[in-house]
Design a protein around this motif. Sequence first.
Motif, short mmCIF file in Angstrom:
data_model
loop_
_atom_site.label_atom_id
_atom_site.label_comp_id
_atom_site.label_asym_id
_atom_site.label_seq_id
_atom_site.Cartn_x
_atom_site.Cartn_y
_atom_site.Cartn_z
N ILE A 337 -32.31 -22.64 14.76
CA ILE A 337 -32.36 -21.60 15.89
C ILE A 337 -30.82 -21.33 15.99
N GLN A 338 -30.39 -19.96 16.61
CA GLN A 338 -29.34 -19.59 16.93
C GLN A 338 -29.96 -19.01 18.04
N ILE A 339 -29.59 -19.03 19.48
CA ILE A 339 -30.11 -18.12 20.84
C ILE A 339 -28.48 -17.68 21.49
N GLY A 340 -28.67 -16.74 21.93
CA GLY A 340 -27.65 -15.87 22.76
C GLY A 340 -26.87 -14.76 21.80
N ASP A 341 -25.56 -15.12 21.66
CA ASP A 341 -24.56 -13.82 21.37
C ASP A 341 -23.75 -14.03 20.46
N THR A 342 -23.16 -13.14 19.48
CA THR A 342 -22.86 -13.75 17.98
C THR A 342 -20.92 -14.09 18.21
N THR A 343 -21.09 -15.08 17.83
CA THR A 343 -19.71 -16.20 18.08
C THR A 343 -18.24 -15.79 17.76
N LEU A 344 -17.40 -16.85 18.23
CA LEU A 344 -16.12 -15.68 17.99
C LEU A 344 -15.57 -14.75 16.75
N GLY A 345 -16.10 -16.15 15.37
CA GLY A 345 -15.51 -16.02 13.79
C GLY A 345 -14.61 -17.09 13.49
N LYS A 346 -14.65 -18.05 13.52
CA LYS A 346 -13.69 -18.73 13.71
C LYS A 346 -13.49 -19.23 11.98
N ASP A 347 -13.54 -19.21 11.18
CA ASP A 347 -13.73 -20.03 9.68
C ASP A 347 -12.84 -20.48 9.69
N MET A 348 -12.06 -21.10 10.78
CA MET A 348 -10.66 -21.84 9.36
C MET A 348 -10.18 -22.76 10.28
N ALA A 349 -9.96 -23.38 9.59
CA ALA A 349 -8.83 -24.82 9.77
C ALA A 349 -7.55 -24.99 9.52
N GLY A 350 -7.27 -26.09 10.55
CA GLY A 350 -5.08 -26.64 10.45
C GLY A 350 -4.92 -27.56 10.86
N PHE A 351 -3.38 -27.44 10.27
CA PHE A 351 -3.58 -28.69 10.86
C PHE A 351 -1.43 -28.08 11.87
N VAL A 352 -1.12 -29.40 12.42
CA VAL A 352 0.47 -29.18 13.22
C VAL A 352 1.22 -29.29 11.86
N VAL A 353 2.42 -28.32 12.06
CA VAL A 353 3.29 -28.91 11.52
C VAL A 353 4.59 -28.74 11.77
N GLU A 354 5.30 -29.70 12.47
CA GLU A 354 6.30 -29.70 13.11
C GLU A 354 7.20 -30.79 11.99
N ASP A 355 8.87 -31.16 13.08
CA ASP A 355 9.69 -31.67 11.88
C ASP A 355 9.32 -33.30 12.95
N LYS A 356 9.46 -34.03 11.70
CA LYS A 356 9.48 -36.18 12.61
C LYS A 356 11.00 -36.36 12.16
N ARG A 357 11.35 -35.89 11.60
CA ARG A 357 12.09 -36.46 11.29
C ARG A 357 13.08 -37.46 13.06
N LYS A 358 14.08 -38.07 12.46
CA LYS A 358 14.55 -38.84 13.96
C LYS A 358 15.81 -39.01 13.50
N PRO A 359 16.95 -38.51 15.26
CA PRO A 359 16.46 -37.92 16.04
C PRO A 359 15.94 -36.74 15.19
N ARG A 360 15.00 -36.20 16.26
CA ARG A 360 14.33 -34.31 16.11
C ARG A 360 14.96 -33.37 15.92
N LYS A 361 15.26 -32.39 15.06
CA LYS A 361 16.28 -31.29 15.89
C LYS A 361 15.32 -30.31 15.49
N ILE A 362 14.37 -30.35 15.23
CA ILE A 362 14.14 -28.68 15.39
C ILE A 362 12.70 -28.77 16.11
N SER A 363 12.34 -28.06 17.60
CA SER A 363 11.60 -28.54 18.61
C SER A 363 9.77 -27.53 18.00
N TRP A 364 9.93 -26.57 17.57
CA TRP A 364 8.54 -25.65 17.47
C TRP A 364 7.68 -27.26 17.19
N GLN A 365 6.75 -25.99 17.10
CA GLN A 365 5.76 -26.65 16.38
C GLN A 365 4.74 -25.60 16.04
#
Length: 446
Positions: A337-365
């Motif tokens: 029984i849901q009470i209040g207002d409509t939710t945001l609507g994020k029916d999605m999931a994921g994970f972080v993709v990053e460079d794990k080389r040592k030493p790391r060469k790309i600092s973006w995630q």
Amino acid sequence: MKNFLKLQCIAIAVFLISCTNNNDESAPVFPEGSTESVNLWVQDSMKRYYYWADQMPAKPDYHLPVKDFFKSLLSSQDRFSFMVNTEDSSTYPRSIRNMYGFDYTVAKLASNQVVTIVKLVLQNSPAFNAGLERGMIITKINGKTITAANAESMASSIKDQTVVDLTVGKWQNGAITDEKNITVYYGFSFEQPILSKVFEKNGKKAGYLYIYDFPDGMTPILNQKFAEFKAAGVQELILDLRYNYGGSVSSAAALCSLIPSGLSSGSPFIIFKGNKNGGEVKRTFAQQIAYDPKALDFNTLRANALGLQKVFILTSNSTASAAEIVINNLKPYMQVIQIGDTTLGKDMAGFVVEDKRKPRKISWQIHPVIYKVFNASGAGEYNNGISPQIIVNEYAGLPLLPLGDPNETLISSALNGGYFKSEGQEKNGNVTILYQSDVPPVMMEK
């Protein structure tokens, strides 16, 4: 920014990758370390994991700045994917809640009066330590009066500052009283506690849980709270997820395992559907909980399960992600029984993709949408939000009462079968929401 990611980004798992080798002989080759080489890595990563990979442009402009290049790859259906440079804090999503620890709503009352209402103050946040409280009315920000016309631009301007001066007052009998000035400095907010109460409702005991988010490692406290509920003889449950942006899917599964009757370790909990590389992944309650290495196991949690047939869940436009999974994925097993207002609507999931080389060469995630999520019955696709059976405006009663107060608007509605009945609060009738400082948030799940 580590705390921000823990707060805003929820995870199925952190995926560790090295810079992708492109086996396509026709692919361009760029000098290592150049913007173009980073963009090529972004493109290769997105081709592999991105839910809408088949919609990406075939010939993107590799000379664009990295963040612009990333945006050029995104589907028009994607509201949530983002990327950050771990060596540049200015690339991280910014919000009033993240920076200062509070959120507000600008509303027009039935009297046509426009008021700015503090709806959330995080415990031990800069706003909390400055004396800001839920229910206060903000009349000025940095000396400038808030109006319906300037509310959004003023909120945006706060994100570019490191200190904000607020003039606040109390709402009493349709007027603002006891005005004073508060200065809030930029800073981090600490992990938020779970608030629990037990209410008497028509001769029954109703347990109440306010859960701000779903970090990994929260199963011990959930287990403790439900053990207390069980010992108290709780027969009904109210979950307050109105400001919950999400968190760990495993923690959400743990919460769900503690509520209904009839679950076993083999009961299906969630279905993840990805692109042609990701395919379809099905997990039981026990399997999903175990993805958190710090979690108590399914059988340990079930020992304190309440075994209920229905649950009340309080929601708002800020309810998102793992919090929405709780709503959707309990439905095959019990009445929600849901009470209040409509939710945001994020029916999605994921994970972080990053460079794990040592030493790391790309600092973006990269924080891409990788899966759409569905419940055990195959129901999902709630990108427009999950609508409540009982629509209740949180601002129908002013002043806003503390979370956990039985007379607070949404809690009172749950305790009274969906009817708002609160003593001592002014009933405002039709309230129009003009602007909310936290909707829509820029966020992503791990």
